[in-house]
Design a protein around this motif. Structure first.
Motif, mmCIF file in Angstrom:
data_model
loop_
_atom_site.group_PDB
_atom_site.id
_atom_site.type_symbol
_atom_site.label_atom_id
_atom_site.label_comp_id
_atom_site.label_asym_id
_atom_site.label_seq_id
_atom_site.Cartn_x
_atom_site.Cartn_y
_atom_site.Cartn_z
ATOM 1 N N ASP A 198 1.226 -1.291 0.256
ATOM 2 C CA ASP A 198 -0.041 0.110 0.482
ATOM 3 C C ASP A 198 0.820 1.593 -0.112
ATOM 4 O OD1 ASP A 198 -2.477 -1.377 -0.390
ATOM 5 O OD2 ASP A 198 -1.885 -1.437 2.325
ATOM 6 N N GLY A 199 2.447 0.934 0.075
ATOM 7 C CA GLY A 199 3.183 2.120 -0.047
ATOM 8 C C GLY A 199 2.838 3.378 -0.998
ATOM 9 N N GLY A 200 2.557 2.817 -2.447
ATOM 10 C CA GLY A 200 1.887 4.053 -3.352
ATOM 11 C C GLY A 200 3.493 3.988 -4.277
ATOM 12 N N ASP A 201 4.048 4.586 -4.912
ATOM 13 C CA ASP A 201 5.112 5.212 -5.556
ATOM 14 C C ASP A 201 5.867 4.936 -5.289
ATOM 15 O OD1 ASP A 201 3.099 4.967 -8.160
ATOM 16 O OD2 ASP A 201 3.066 7.128 -8.175
ATOM 17 N N ALA A 202 6.455 4.400 -3.710
ATOM 18 C CA ALA A 202 7.282 5.109 -3.287
ATOM 19 C C ALA A 202 8.472 3.651 -3.618
ATOM 20 C CB ALA A 202 7.631 5.438 -1.707
ATOM 21 N N TYR A 203 7.509 3.020 -3.875
ATOM 22 C CA TYR A 203 8.033 1.685 -3.653
ATOM 23 C C TYR A 203 7.451 1.021 -4.833
ATOM 24 C CZ TYR A 203 7.858 0.932 0.563
ATOM 25 O OH TYR A 203 7.884 1.513 2.277
ATOM 26 N N PRO A 204 8.851 0.629 -6.200
ATOM 27 C CA PRO A 204 8.931 0.008 -7.161
ATOM 28 C C PRO A 204 7.142 -1.129 -7.123
ATOM 29 C CG PRO A 204 11.147 -0.467 -6.987
ATOM 30 C CD PRO A 204 10.388 0.387 -5.249
ATOM 31 N N GLU A 233 3.871 -5.412 -5.901
ATOM 32 C CA GLU A 233 3.586 -6.856 -6.425
ATOM 33 C C GLU A 233 3.588 -7.569 -5.813
ATOM 34 O OE1 GLU A 233 0.104 -9.315 -8.489
ATOM 35 O OE2 GLU A 233 0.265 -7.204 -7.859
ATOM 36 N N LEU A 234 5.089 -8.012 -5.250
ATOM 37 C CA LEU A 234 5.353 -8.929 -4.867
ATOM 38 C C LEU A 234 5.111 -9.093 -3.205
ATOM 39 C CD1 LEU A 234 6.836 -11.826 -4.241
ATOM 40 C CD2 LEU A 234 9.156 -10.010 -4.120
ATOM 41 N N ALA A 235 4.995 -7.657 -2.359
ATOM 42 C CA ALA A 235 4.332 -7.989 -1.402
ATOM 43 C C ALA A 235 2.991 -7.994 -1.550
ATOM 44 C CB ALA A 235 4.653 -6.199 -0.947
ATOM 45 N N ARG A 236 2.042 -7.535 -2.019
ATOM 46 C CA ARG A 236 1.170 -8.320 -1.890
ATOM 47 C C ARG A 236 0.474 -9.268 -2.143
ATOM 48 N NH1 ARG A 236 -2.857 -9.470 -4.830
ATOM 49 N NH2 ARG A 236 -1.541 -9.614 -6.474
ATOM 50 N N ARG A 237 0.816 -10.046 -2.526
ATOM 51 C CA ARG A 237 0.744 -11.821 -3.547
ATOM 52 C C ARG A 237 1.376 -12.391 -1.885
ATOM 53 N NH1 ARG A 237 3.915 -12.982 -7.682
ATOM 54 N NH2 ARG A 237 4.356 -11.191 -8.027
ATOM 55 N N LEU A 238 2.855 -11.926 -1.515
ATOM 56 C CA LEU A 238 3.200 -12.102 -0.119
ATOM 57 C C LEU A 238 1.753 -12.084 1.104
ATOM 58 C CD1 LEU A 238 5.971 -13.380 1.780
ATOM 59 C CD2 LEU A 238 6.777 -11.287 1.901
ATOM 60 N N ALA A 239 1.852 -11.009 1.455
ATOM 61 C CA ALA A 239 0.798 -10.433 2.688
ATOM 62 C C ALA A 239 -0.378 -11.259 2.741
ATOM 63 C CB ALA A 239 0.438 -9.523 2.521
#
Length: 92
Positions: free
Chosen positions: A58-64, A69-75
């Motif tokens: 949910d960090g927006g454009d601060a993250y690539p 997307e990887l973080a979303r799937r991991l969560a």
């Protein structure tokens, strides 16, 4: 972190087979209790990874975009894994 286990010789003979059986039951109960604690620690660690992953997702454009997307799937995966651990643990 728990201290490493070591073998300790017991030179005293058990007074009876019942004493030995009781000691075995007590040690097995202690091992099961420690295993439950360990599984709980694993659940807590996975929940922490889930929280961090959701923050990044949910960090927006601060993250690539690929990282988000990887973080979303991991969560999502973490949530399912914790539910599975809880279901398995409740049966034991």
């Amino acid at each position: 972190m728990t201290p490493p286990l070591s073998v300790v010789a017991n030179n005293a003979a058990p007074s009876s087979t019942n004493d030995l059986s009781e000691r075995i039951r007590r040690l097995q109960a202690e091992a099961k209790s420690l295993a439950r604690e360990h599984v709980h620690a694993l659940e807590q660690a996975i929940l922490q990874v889930e929280r961090l992953s959701a923050e990044i997702a949910d960090g927006g454009d601060a993250y690539p975009a690929g990282v988000r997307e990887l973080a979303r799937r991991l969560a999502e995966d973490c949530e399912m894994k914790v539910q599975t651990l809880e279901a398995i643990s409740s049966r034991a």
